[in-house]
Design a protein around this motif. Structure first.
Motif, PDB file in Angstrom:
ATOM      1  N   TYR A  92       0.806  -1.216   0.000  1.00  0.00           N
ATOM      2  CA  TYR A  92       0.000   0.000   0.000  1.00  0.00           C
ATOM      3  C   TYR A  92       0.848   1.280   0.000  1.00  0.00           C
ATOM      4  CZ  TYR A  92      -3.705   3.288   1.244  1.00  0.00           C
ATOM      5  OH  TYR A  92      -4.568   4.354   1.265  1.00  0.00           O
ATOM      6  N   ASN A 146      -4.049  11.497  -4.679  1.00  0.00           N
ATOM      7  CA  ASN A 146      -4.051  11.434  -3.217  1.00  0.00           C
ATOM      8  C   ASN A 146      -4.553  10.094  -2.679  1.00  0.00           C
ATOM      9  OD1 ASN A 146      -6.984  11.543  -2.964  1.00  0.00           O
ATOM     10  ND2 ASN A 146      -6.810  13.698  -3.560  1.00  0.00           N
ATOM     11  N   GLN A 147      -4.423   9.929  -1.378  1.00  0.00           N
ATOM     12  CA  GLN A 147      -4.783   8.675  -0.714  1.00  0.00           C
ATOM     13  C   GLN A 147      -6.266   8.358  -0.879  1.00  0.00           C
ATOM     14  OE1 GLN A 147      -3.698   8.450   3.421  1.00  0.00           O
ATOM     15  NE2 GLN A 147      -4.478   6.367   3.628  1.00  0.00           N
ATOM     16  N   GLN A 148      -7.097   9.374  -0.839  1.00  0.00           N
ATOM     17  CA  GLN A 148      -8.541   9.144  -1.003  1.00  0.00           C
ATOM     18  C   GLN A 148      -8.833   8.497  -2.360  1.00  0.00           C
ATOM     19  OE1 GLN A 148     -10.927  12.689  -0.671  1.00  0.00           O
ATOM     20  NE2 GLN A 148     -12.833  11.581  -1.043  1.00  0.00           N
ATOM     21  N   LEU A 171      -6.684   6.693  -4.144  1.00  0.00           N
ATOM     22  CA  LEU A 171      -6.144   5.334  -4.093  1.00  0.00           C
ATOM     23  C   LEU A 171      -7.131   4.415  -3.395  1.00  0.00           C
ATOM     24  CD1 LEU A 171      -3.910   3.231  -4.469  1.00  0.00           C
ATOM     25  CD2 LEU A 171      -2.884   4.084  -2.336  1.00  0.00           C
ATOM     26  N   ASP A 172      -7.631   4.845  -2.242  1.00  0.00           N
ATOM     27  CA  ASP A 172      -8.602   4.032  -1.510  1.00  0.00           C
ATOM     28  C   ASP A 172      -9.857   3.791  -2.350  1.00  0.00           C
ATOM     29  OD1 ASP A 172      -6.813   3.982   0.573  1.00  0.00           O
ATOM     30  OD2 ASP A 172      -7.947   5.335   1.865  1.00  0.00           O
ATOM     31  N   GLU A 210       1.125   9.738  -5.364  1.00  0.00           N
ATOM     32  CA  GLU A 210       1.346  11.083  -4.814  1.00  0.00           C
ATOM     33  C   GLU A 210       2.391  11.843  -5.628  1.00  0.00           C
ATOM     34  OE1 GLU A 210       0.032  10.749  -0.134  1.00  0.00           O
ATOM     35  OE2 GLU A 210       2.128  10.355  -0.636  1.00  0.00           O
ATOM     36  N   LEU A 219       0.865   4.317  -2.728  1.00  0.00           N
ATOM     37  CA  LEU A 219       0.598   5.692  -2.311  1.00  0.00           C
ATOM     38  C   LEU A 219       1.712   6.629  -2.777  1.00  0.00           C
ATOM     39  CD1 LEU A 219      -1.353   7.543  -0.838  1.00  0.00           C
ATOM     40  CD2 LEU A 219      -0.169   6.993   1.293  1.00  0.00           C
TER      41      LEU A 219
END
Length: 116
Positions: free
Chosen positions: A15, A28-30, A32-33, A23, A19
């Motif tokens: 993960y 951003n992480q949101q 990716l999630d 980035e 990330l």
């Protein structure tokens, strides 16, 4: 036949690599999630639980609530292989995830990534 080493790697170790990759390209992480939850059916809490438990990629996909039925629409080459031609179901799911992260990093629109 020996098992691929990637199957036993922990999701928590993969993960942060995903990330970092996205980035660097301004994502951003949101996001990716969002692509990971789209593929696997995990919610945010489920992803966090898997990361803290140290589950392998095999366990991660075994515990995935539901692989998105549109995952078969993910096509193209990742790591030199056409994802739609990979015979091992687990390896194909891992490469689907890799391909989604790649598309995210390349700046594709989220609607296209999520096969909307």
């Amino acid at each position: 036949m020996t098992e691929h080493k990637v199957f036993s790697m922990s999701f928590a170790s993969i993960y942060p690599l995903y990330l970092t990759k996205i980035e660097k390209k301004g994502r951003n992480q949101q996001e990716l999630d969002q692509v990971i939850t789209w593929l696997t059916g995990f919610n945010k809490e489920g992803l966090e639980s898997i990361m803290t438990s140290g589950e392998s990629l095999r366990d991660f996909f075994d515990k995935a609530p539901k692989i998105n039925p549109n995952a078969s629409l993910i096509t193209g080459v990742i790591c030199g292989c056409r994802v739609e031609e990979i015979e091992d179901p687990l390896m194909q799911k891992i490469r689907y995830m890799d391909k989604l992260v790649d598309e995210l990093a390349k700046g594709k629109k989220m609607e296209k990534i999520l096969r909307a």
